[in-house]
Design an enzyme around this catalytic site. Sequence first.
Site, PDB file in Angstrom:
ATOM      1  N   ARG A 124      -9.555  25.331  -1.997  1.00 50.95           N
ATOM      2  CA  ARG A 124      -9.014  24.794  -3.543  1.00 50.95           C
ATOM      3  C   ARG A 124      -7.516  25.328  -3.644  1.00 50.95           C
ATOM      4  O   ARG A 124      -7.205  26.224  -3.628  1.00 50.95           O
ATOM      5  CB  ARG A 124      -9.944  25.195  -4.568  1.00 50.95           C
ATOM      6  N   ARG A 157      -5.941  30.091  -6.496  1.00 47.17           N
ATOM      7  CA  ARG A 157      -6.293  31.081  -7.350  1.00 47.17           C
ATOM      8  C   ARG A 157      -6.476  32.813  -6.681  1.00 47.17           C
ATOM      9  O   ARG A 157      -7.176  32.620  -5.891  1.00 47.17           O
ATOM     10  CB  ARG A 157      -7.381  30.888  -8.152  1.00 47.17           C
TER      11      ARG A 157
HETATM   12  P1  ADP Z   1     -14.924  28.808 -11.888  1.00 48.49           P
HETATM   13  O1  ADP Z   1     -16.130  28.041 -12.795  1.00 48.49           O
HETATM   14  O2  ADP Z   1     -14.802  28.391 -10.962  1.00 48.49           O
HETATM   15  O3  ADP Z   1     -15.642  30.289 -11.787  1.00 48.49           O
HETATM   16  P2  ADP Z   1     -13.702  29.077 -14.277  1.00 48.49           P
HETATM   17  O4  ADP Z   1     -11.971  28.774 -14.406  1.00 48.49           O
HETATM   18  O5  ADP Z   1     -14.441  28.742 -15.041  1.00 48.49           O
HETATM   19  O6  ADP Z   1     -14.041  29.072 -12.886  1.00 48.49           O
HETATM   20  O7  ADP Z   1     -13.401  30.838 -14.675  1.00 48.49           O
HETATM   21  C1  ADP Z   1     -12.663  31.668 -13.984  1.00 48.49           C
HETATM   22  C2  ADP Z   1     -13.235  33.104 -14.646  1.00 48.49           C
HETATM   23  O8  ADP Z   1     -12.759  33.350 -15.811  1.00 48.49           O
HETATM   24  C3  ADP Z   1     -14.502  33.346 -14.479  1.00 48.49           C
HETATM   25  O9  ADP Z   1     -14.838  34.049 -13.112  1.00 48.49           O
HETATM   26  C4  ADP Z   1     -14.789  34.597 -15.540  1.00 48.49           C
HETATM   27  O10 ADP Z   1     -14.341  35.676 -15.132  1.00 48.49           O
HETATM   28  C5  ADP Z   1     -13.721  34.084 -16.672  1.00 48.49           C
HETATM   29  N1  ADP Z   1     -14.555  33.169 -17.508  1.00 48.49           N
HETATM   30  C6  ADP Z   1     -14.300  31.785 -17.516  1.00 48.49           C
HETATM   31  N2  ADP Z   1     -15.147  31.227 -18.614  1.00 48.49           N
HETATM   32  C7  ADP Z   1     -15.904  32.489 -19.241  1.00 48.49           C
HETATM   33  C8  ADP Z   1     -16.784  32.776 -20.070  1.00 48.49           C
HETATM   34  N3  ADP Z   1     -17.365  31.541 -20.670  1.00 48.49           N
HETATM   35  N4  ADP Z   1     -17.591  33.956 -20.210  1.00 48.49           N
HETATM   36  C9  ADP Z   1     -17.013  34.910 -19.539  1.00 48.49           C
HETATM   37  N5  ADP Z   1     -15.945  34.793 -18.583  1.00 48.49           N
HETATM   38  C10 ADP Z   1     -15.424  33.619 -18.328  1.00 48.49           C
END
Ligand code: ADP
Length: 221
Positions: A124, A157
């Site tokens: 990605r 990322r």
């Molecule tokens: P992915 O779904 O691919 O892991 P995201 O961009 O949704 O990617 O999330 C990246 C990071 O941001 C997660 O690994 C976490 O550390 C944090 N994060 C995102 N959304 C949340 C949430 N709702 N609660 C806690 N941490 C979150």
Amino acid sequence: MRIILLGAPGSGKGTVAEALRAVTGFPKISTGDLLREAVREKTPLGLVAASQMGKGGLVDDATVLALLRERLARADCRGGYVLDGFPRTLAQADSLDALGAAGPEIVFDLQVSDETVVARLASRRTCPNCEAIYHLVNRPPQAPGVCDVCGTALVQRNDDTAEVIRERLKTYHAKTAPLTARYAAKGGIHRIDGNGSAGTVISEVRRVLDTLLGCPDEAGK
Ligand code: ADP
């Protein structure tokens, strides 16, 4: 209307959320994007979040909820919104219920194998400016290394490395996967096979959505 997308990291939530934004006109709200923005801007909250995100863990519920509430207070969310990456814990789901919903709630669970996740995330690339998502093989940008949407140089990322991906999967299985049972018991959940191509998965999600919204002609396509 509130649309919730559940699924492991790399299950395609961001891609599906973007497609749903385009068809419904509702904003796509990604807590991952909100957190990365806070990290980039080095806000006090961003500085705390960065260390957790870099290790593959979750940012604490209170911090994420505060960011989400702030975003939902904006006028464009009044008619409805698409949630990508929230809720991710049972406590977050309870908080979301407590916020109330702008009409009906539709929950999708994008189901993918761990092997699919690892293969997808390693290839990605994302745009650090507009958060557009690419895949080196399945969805390459038109010009190598450059975002089609805004022309910014694409990046990998820092949590898309083999070691952190393994941690994110562990976190998902321990904390987020239990949410599917909760939503199934609450009002129903639409399980979608997320292992196929983006086009196939988006068509399936749209088919379900059109059926729910009572658009039989669209649903038959
Ligand atoms: P992915 O779904 O691919 O892991 P995201 O961009 O949704 O990617 O999330 C990246 C990071 O941001 C997660 O690994 C976490 O550390 C944090 N994060 C995102 N959304 C949340 C949430 N709702 N609660 C806690 N941490 C979150």
